[in-house]
Design a protein around this motif. Structure first.
Motif, PDB file in Angstrom:
ATOM      1  N   ILE A  65      -8.557  16.826  -6.899  1.00  0.00           N
ATOM      2  CA  ILE A  65      -9.300  15.825  -8.232  1.00  0.00           C
ATOM      3  C   ILE A  65      -9.185  16.420 -10.230  1.00  0.00           C
ATOM      4  CG2 ILE A  65     -10.867  14.840  -9.775  1.00  0.00           C
ATOM      5  CD1 ILE A  65     -11.890  14.021  -6.340  1.00  0.00           C
ATOM      6  N   GLU A  66      -8.314  15.865 -10.484  1.00  0.00           N
ATOM      7  CA  GLU A  66      -8.445  17.206 -11.709  1.00  0.00           C
ATOM      8  C   GLU A  66      -8.168  15.771 -13.211  1.00  0.00           C
ATOM      9  OE1 GLU A  66      -4.429  18.440 -11.859  1.00  0.00           O
ATOM     10  OE2 GLU A  66      -3.631  17.524 -13.149  1.00  0.00           O
ATOM     11  N   GLU A  67      -8.600  17.323 -13.708  1.00  0.00           N
ATOM     12  CA  GLU A  67      -9.169  15.800 -16.071  1.00  0.00           C
ATOM     13  C   GLU A  67      -8.074  14.916 -16.182  1.00  0.00           C
ATOM     14  OE1 GLU A  67     -10.776  18.459 -19.145  1.00  0.00           O
ATOM     15  OE2 GLU A  67      -9.282  19.274 -18.078  1.00  0.00           O
ATOM     16  N   ILE A  85       2.290  13.602 -24.870  1.00  0.00           N
ATOM     17  CA  ILE A  85       3.482  13.885 -24.417  1.00  0.00           C
ATOM     18  C   ILE A  85       4.210  14.426 -23.408  1.00  0.00           C
ATOM     19  CG2 ILE A  85       6.347  12.584 -24.531  1.00  0.00           C
ATOM     20  CD1 ILE A  85       5.315  12.570 -27.862  1.00  0.00           C
ATOM     21  N   GLU A  86       4.567  13.861 -22.048  1.00  0.00           N
ATOM     22  CA  GLU A  86       5.765  15.016 -20.841  1.00  0.00           C
ATOM     23  C   GLU A  86       6.408  15.814 -20.768  1.00  0.00           C
ATOM     24  OE1 GLU A  86       4.950  13.651 -16.605  1.00  0.00           O
ATOM     25  OE2 GLU A  86       3.335  12.394 -17.886  1.00  0.00           O
ATOM     26  N   CYS A  87       7.164  16.953 -21.244  1.00  0.00           N
ATOM     27  CA  CYS A  87       9.032  17.380 -20.878  1.00  0.00           C
ATOM     28  C   CYS A  87       9.162  18.468 -19.746  1.00  0.00           C
ATOM     29  CB  CYS A  87       8.688  18.092 -22.580  1.00  0.00           C
ATOM     30  SG  CYS A  87       8.742  19.603 -22.579  1.00  0.00           S
ATOM     31  N   ILE A 108       1.102  20.414 -15.801  1.00  0.00           N
ATOM     32  CA  ILE A 108       0.833  19.211 -15.356  1.00  0.00           C
ATOM     33  C   ILE A 108       0.987  19.968 -13.421  1.00  0.00           C
ATOM     34  CG2 ILE A 108       1.971  16.949 -14.348  1.00  0.00           C
ATOM     35  CD1 ILE A 108       0.344  16.794 -16.712  1.00  0.00           C
ATOM     36  N   GLU A 109       2.291  19.751 -13.123  1.00  0.00           N
ATOM     37  CA  GLU A 109       2.919  20.542 -11.925  1.00  0.00           C
ATOM     38  C   GLU A 109       4.376  21.476 -12.121  1.00  0.00           C
ATOM     39  OE1 GLU A 109       5.418  17.650 -10.121  1.00  0.00           O
ATOM     40  OE2 GLU A 109       5.871  16.915 -11.524  1.00  0.00           O
ATOM     41  N   TYR A 110       4.533  21.906 -11.058  1.00  0.00           N
ATOM     42  CA  TYR A 110       5.309  23.658 -10.774  1.00  0.00           C
ATOM     43  C   TYR A 110       6.542  22.486  -9.796  1.00  0.00           C
ATOM     44  CZ  TYR A 110       2.965  27.469 -11.959  1.00  0.00           C
ATOM     45  OH  TYR A 110       2.390  28.544 -13.095  1.00  0.00           O
TER      46      TYR A 110
HETATM   47  P1  AMP Z   1       3.194  15.197 -10.721  1.00  0.00           P
HETATM   48  O1  AMP Z   1       3.665  14.967  -8.909  1.00  0.00           O
HETATM   49  O2  AMP Z   1       1.654  16.272 -10.518  1.00  0.00           O
HETATM   50  O3  AMP Z   1       3.662  15.854 -11.959  1.00  0.00           O
HETATM   51  O4  AMP Z   1       1.881  13.707 -10.994  1.00  0.00           O
HETATM   52  C1  AMP Z   1       3.250  12.641 -11.235  1.00  0.00           C
HETATM   53  C2  AMP Z   1       2.979  11.995 -12.309  1.00  0.00           C
HETATM   54  O5  AMP Z   1       1.295  11.702 -12.532  1.00  0.00           O
HETATM   55  C3  AMP Z   1       2.808  13.030 -13.783  1.00  0.00           C
HETATM   56  O6  AMP Z   1       4.218  12.963 -14.176  1.00  0.00           O
HETATM   57  C4  AMP Z   1       2.307  12.646 -14.489  1.00  0.00           C
HETATM   58  O7  AMP Z   1       3.063  11.618 -15.834  1.00  0.00           O
HETATM   59  C5  AMP Z   1       1.154  11.882 -13.910  1.00  0.00           C
HETATM   60  N1  AMP Z   1      -0.343  13.457 -14.289  1.00  0.00           N
HETATM   61  C6  AMP Z   1      -0.398  14.157 -13.299  1.00  0.00           C
HETATM   62  N2  AMP Z   1      -1.180  14.722 -13.541  1.00  0.00           N
HETATM   63  C7  AMP Z   1      -2.168  14.862 -14.437  1.00  0.00           C
HETATM   64  C8  AMP Z   1      -3.075  15.121 -15.822  1.00  0.00           C
HETATM   65  N3  AMP Z   1      -3.824  15.660 -14.932  1.00  0.00           N
HETATM   66  N4  AMP Z   1      -3.087  13.626 -16.649  1.00  0.00           N
HETATM   67  C9  AMP Z   1      -2.163  13.083 -17.177  1.00  0.00           C
HETATM   68  N5  AMP Z   1      -1.271  12.410 -16.377  1.00  0.00           N
HETATM   69  C10 AMP Z   1      -0.587  13.411 -15.055  1.00  0.00           C
END
Ligand code: AMP
Ligand code: GLY
Length: 428
Positions: A189-191, A196-198, A288-290
């Motif tokens: 669970i995260e904040e 904008i994402e890249c 956000i993720e690796y």
């Molecule tokens: P992930 O599979 O971790 O990339 O999550 C899928 C999508 O969820 C991401 O591309 C983001 O658009 C959104 N997302 C994941 N984590 C967050 C976060 N902490 N805050 C806002 N959006 C998130």
């Protein structure tokens, strides 16, 4: 030096773009793609073999004297393909070891890794069925929206973003109760972060050497204006105007270098691509993720902008010695627009005949979900074709892709008309 026989694993638009680029290399002897798709045969030979069938891959490697395995998708990496094959004499594997693949295979591991290495990411805690009540209490300390992530691989579907606390508590219970099978036995669970994402891609050699590839932005939602359900990706653009020198310096110093050092400190071998899913929070990049592979459809635009020989770079990385190998980037803009089947990302029909590709001259069309049916080319997936173009600006590149799309026909074809439009206003 001898030329290389290369086995590329995967079957999507990403693998088509990788195959297209690999096929241009003077270092290539023969390229095999397993299983490939209806378009990859233009660049090499398709082999009907699952990327997860390590026994069959082992036999194939011997039979065809394969020198290098390039892994497109995450599953074989998380299953340990590097550890299985990288010790064979004369065989290189582009990708992380199983321990390194946990950066994608376990979100809990990835979050702990970031905290341990002081890498900027959203505040988080992990929970299991035993700690469900603590999880609900933790949710109550956060502000909406609530972000719940299945720890393990869930085919891109394991992240829920929920507006309301009661619903978030219910979803936590459902996830821990097996909503995504074993993948959600632990939930992160995260904040929520807003920005904008890249996508930033790094090729590492496991010995401290790395190169940063062109930065891309992906469009994940099915609908225009970023509405509707998430997909694998409806289009991509590179470069990303907000990922300027100042932003990228923060990415390199605060994220890339500590990631590479953190892997080395833990004794984790990583000779391949690292995909940083970043969000720009008021100028501050946060992870956000690796992912432990290239992105799809980001690869389709990244490959168009790499001017250097990718085979030489991958060979150097997989040998543990990127040395001073150059990664030259084109100053041009690349876009890709994904043509999808009607109904995607829900259920969709397959086997629809695709016509008009011979009329497309301005755009490399990377096949994603296609297959040959005798002489005909038919759809075989949700994402069907990645119509990709290089131009002097986002508008210029988009014009080429959208013009090309007018010539391409299959029953139920759909695509977003607004790819890159949000970035156009940021372009200098
Ligand atoms: P992930 O599979 O971790 O990339 O999550 C899928 C999508 O969820 C991401 O591309 C983001 O658009 C959104 N997302 C994941 N984590 C967050 C976060 N902490 N805050 C806002 N959006 C998130
Ligand atoms: N385009 C996002 C991904 O490949 O995961």
């Amino acid at each position: 030096m001898d030329k290389l026989n290369i086995l590329l694993l995967g079957s999507g638009g990403r693998e088509s773009a990788l195959a297209w680029k690999i096929a241009q290399s003077p270092r290539l002897n023969k390229l095999y793609i397993a299983p490939g798709n209806g378009g990859t045969e233009a660049y090499g030979e398709n082999v009907a073999m699952s990327p997860l069938d390590f026994e069959a891959i082992g036999r194939f490697v011997d039979e065809k004297s394969i020198d290098m395995i390039v892994v497109g998708n995450e599953d074989p990496l998380v299953a340990g393909i590097y550890d299985e094959f990288a010790n064979r004499p004369g065989l290189l594997v582009v990708g992380p070891s199983k321990a390194g693949a946990a950066l994608e295979g376990s979100k809990d591991f990835a979050k702990q890794f970031m905290v341990d290495n002081n890498i900027p990411t959203a505040r988080y805690r992990s929970f299991t069925a035993e700690t469900l009540e603590d999880g609900k209490k933790f949710l109550a300390t956060l502000k909406a929206p609530y972000v719940l992530k299945a720890d393990g691989l869930a085919a891109g579907k394991g992240v829920l973003i929920i507006d309301n606390l009661d619903e978030a508590c219910r979803s936590l219970e459902e996830m821990l109760g097996g909503m995504f099978g074993k993948s959600s036995a632990t939930v992160v669970i995260e904040e929520f972060l807003s920005g904008i994402e890249c996508s930033v891609f790094v090729l590492t050699d496991g010995n401290g050497g790395y190169r940063i590839l062109p930065v891309a932005k992906d469009y994940k939602r099915i609908g225009e204006g970023d509405t509707g359900p998430n997909t694998g990706g409806m289009g991509a653009v590179s470069p990303v105007p907000f990922a300027d020198d100042k932003f990228m310096e923060k990415v390199e110093e605060q994220i890339i270098k500590p990631t590479i050092k953190g892997l080395a400190d833990r004794g984790i071998i990583y000779r391949g691509f690292i995909f940083l899913g970043l969000i720009n929070v008021e100028g501050q990049p946060m992870v956000i993720e690796y992912n432990v592979r290239m992105g799809d459809p980001e690869t389709e635009v990244v490959m168009l902008r790499i001017d250097s020989d990718l085979v030489e770079l991958m060979e150097a990385a997989a040998s543990g010695n990127l040395g001073d190998k150059e990664l030259a980037q084109s100053p041009k803009t690349a876009v890709t627009v994904m043509a999808v089947s009607q109904g995607y990302p829900g259920s969709y029909p397959k086997g629809k005949e695709i016509t008009g590709l011979e009329k497309v001259t301005e755009s490399p069309v990377f096949h994603a979900g296609t297959k040959k049916d005798g002489d005909r080319l038919v759809t075989s997936g949700g994402r069907v074709l990645a119509v990709s173009s290089l131009g002097d600006s986002i508008a210029d590149a988009l014009l080429k892709s959208y013009n090309s799309l007018k010539n391409i026909k299959f029953d139920g074809i759909g695509y977003r008309n607004d790819i890159g439009r949000d970035l156009e206003k940021l372009e200098k």
